[in-house]
Design a protein around this motif. Structure first.
Motif, PDB file in Angstrom:
ATOM      1  N   ASP A  21      34.060  43.687  42.887  1.00 60.92           N
ATOM      2  CA  ASP A  21      35.135  44.537  42.371  1.00 60.92           C
ATOM      3  C   ASP A  21      36.175  44.730  43.460  1.00 60.92           C
ATOM      4  O   ASP A  21      35.837  44.800  44.644  1.00 60.92           O
ATOM      5  CB  ASP A  21      34.558  45.888  41.936  1.00 60.92           C
ATOM      6  CG  ASP A  21      35.403  46.588  40.895  1.00 60.92           C
ATOM      7  OD1 ASP A  21      36.649  46.498  40.947  1.00 60.92           O
ATOM      8  OD2 ASP A  21      34.818  47.243  40.018  1.00 60.92           O
ATOM      9  N   ASP A  22      37.428  44.846  43.052  1.00 60.84           N
ATOM     10  CA  ASP A  22      38.517  45.004  44.020  1.00 60.84           C
ATOM     11  C   ASP A  22      38.817  46.457  44.360  1.00 60.84           C
ATOM     12  O   ASP A  22      39.498  46.731  45.340  1.00 60.84           O
ATOM     13  CB  ASP A  22      39.790  44.320  43.517  1.00 60.84           C
ATOM     14  CG  ASP A  22      40.304  44.900  42.208  1.00 60.84           C
ATOM     15  OD1 ASP A  22      39.479  45.228  41.330  1.00 60.84           O
ATOM     16  OD2 ASP A  22      41.527  45.014  42.046  1.00 60.84           O
ATOM     17  N   LEU A  23      38.317  47.388  43.552  1.00 61.25           N
ATOM     18  CA  LEU A  23      38.609  48.800  43.778  1.00 61.25           C
ATOM     19  C   LEU A  23      37.335  49.632  43.744  1.00 61.25           C
ATOM     20  O   LEU A  23      36.385  49.290  43.028  1.00 61.25           O
ATOM     21  CB  LEU A  23      39.583  49.310  42.703  1.00 61.25           C
ATOM     22  CG  LEU A  23      40.961  48.644  42.683  1.00 61.25           C
ATOM     23  CD1 LEU A  23      41.744  49.083  41.456  1.00 61.25           C
ATOM     24  CD2 LEU A  23      41.730  48.968  43.952  1.00 61.25           C
ATOM     25  N   PRO A  24      37.310  50.748  44.470  1.00 60.17           N
ATOM     26  CA  PRO A  24      36.111  51.587  44.505  1.00 60.17           C
ATOM     27  C   PRO A  24      35.977  52.529  43.310  1.00 60.17           C
ATOM     28  O   PRO A  24      35.002  53.257  43.202  1.00 60.17           O
ATOM     29  CB  PRO A  24      36.298  52.381  45.801  1.00 60.17           C
ATOM     30  CG  PRO A  24      37.772  52.504  45.951  1.00 60.17           C
ATOM     31  CD  PRO A  24      38.329  51.202  45.414  1.00 60.17           C
ATOM     32  N   TRP A  25      36.941  52.520  42.408  1.00 58.88           N
ATOM     33  CA  TRP A  25      36.987  53.494  41.314  1.00 58.88           C
ATOM     34  C   TRP A  25      35.974  53.177  40.217  1.00 58.88           C
ATOM     35  O   TRP A  25      35.397  52.110  40.161  1.00 58.88           O
ATOM     36  CB  TRP A  25      38.395  53.567  40.721  1.00 58.88           C
ATOM     37  CG  TRP A  25      39.486  53.515  41.736  1.00 58.88           C
ATOM     38  CD1 TRP A  25      40.546  52.664  41.747  1.00 58.88           C
ATOM     39  CD2 TRP A  25      39.643  54.329  42.908  1.00 58.88           C
ATOM     40  NE1 TRP A  25      41.341  52.897  42.838  1.00 58.88           N
ATOM     41  CE2 TRP A  25      40.810  53.914  43.572  1.00 58.88           C
ATOM     42  CE3 TRP A  25      38.904  55.365  43.459  1.00 58.88           C
ATOM     43  CZ2 TRP A  25      41.252  54.504  44.745  1.00 58.88           C
ATOM     44  CZ3 TRP A  25      39.344  55.943  44.644  1.00 58.88           C
ATOM     45  CH2 TRP A  25      40.505  55.527  45.269  1.00 58.88           C
ATOM     46  N   ASN A  26      35.829  54.134  39.316  1.00 60.77           N
ATOM     47  CA  ASN A  26      34.961  54.003  38.139  1.00 60.77           C
ATOM     48  C   ASN A  26      33.522  53.675  38.517  1.00 60.77           C
ATOM     49  O   ASN A  26      32.841  52.939  37.814  1.00 60.77           O
ATOM     50  CB  ASN A  26      35.512  52.967  37.159  1.00 60.77           C
ATOM     51  CG  ASN A  26      36.884  53.345  36.642  1.00 60.77           C
ATOM     52  OD1 ASN A  26      37.149  54.511  36.372  1.00 60.77           O
ATOM     53  ND2 ASN A  26      37.766  52.370  36.518  1.00 60.77           N
ATOM     54  N   GLY A  27      33.079  54.197  39.629  1.00 64.78           N
ATOM     55  CA  GLY A  27      31.697  54.035  40.044  1.00 64.78           C
ATOM     56  C   GLY A  27      31.393  52.792  40.855  1.00 64.78           C
ATOM     57  O   GLY A  27      30.244  52.574  41.235  1.00 64.78           O
ATOM     58  N   ALA A  28      32.391  51.959  41.138  1.00 68.22           N
ATOM     59  CA  ALA A  28      32.133  50.720  41.888  1.00 68.22           C
ATOM     60  C   ALA A  28      31.566  51.027  43.275  1.00 68.22           C
ATOM     61  O   ALA A  28      30.602  50.399  43.713  1.00 68.22           O
ATOM     62  CB  ALA A  28      33.397  49.884  41.999  1.00 68.22           C
TER      63      ALA A  28
END
Length: 148
Positions: A113-120
């Motif tokens: 994943d490229d972003l830490p959002w949404n639980g990544a």
């Protein structure tokens, strides 16, 4: 090993579509590109992404899923994401598309994943941060997964 791969910004070039969209700088879309009408419909693949994902799909060591978040305020995005996955990976892969706002609740060994959002960032397996210094492109990711 179970590998989950984010769609936007990892396989599909969301930023390019956002910058090219005629409404991207207008209200109510400015700052909310996920609401842009049709934004997910014809995203271009990120260079090397299709080939890399197909390579993972062909590797018997891996079970691959697309794990993406879809905006609640743009229900067409859900359909467009599903059609995009089928277009590039075939009908069998559409059954391996998971849409959620809580990636940390999904079970797997790796999340690309490229972003830490949404639980990544809180994913229980290993988060491979696509686009980071350690994993700037698909070549680096394939090297990591092929030689863990």
């Amino acid at each position: 090993m179970i590998i989950h791969i984010d769609l936007d910004g990892v396989i599909a070039d969301f930023d390019k579509a956002r910058n090219a969209h005629p409404l991207s700088k207008q209200s109510p879309y400015k700052g909310r590109p996920d609401k842009l009408p049709g934004i997910y419909k014809d995203l271009e693949p990120i260079p090397g992404s299709i080939e890399a994902v197909k390579k993972l799909l062909d590797d018997q060591r891996f079970e691959v899923f697309i794990l993406s978040s879809a905006p609640w305020d743009n229900p067409d995005a859900w359909t467009h994401k599903r059609l995009w996955v089928e277009k590039y990976f075939g009908k069998a892969m559409r059954n391996k598309l998971i849409l959620t706002k809580r990636k940390d609740l999904v079970i797997g060994d790796y999340l690309i994943d490229d972003l830490p959002w949404n639980g990544a960032k809180e994913f229980k397996g290993t988060w491979i941060h696509f686009g980071s210094d350690a994993f700037p492109d698909w070549e680096a990711i394939l090297q990591k997964l092929e030689n863990p």
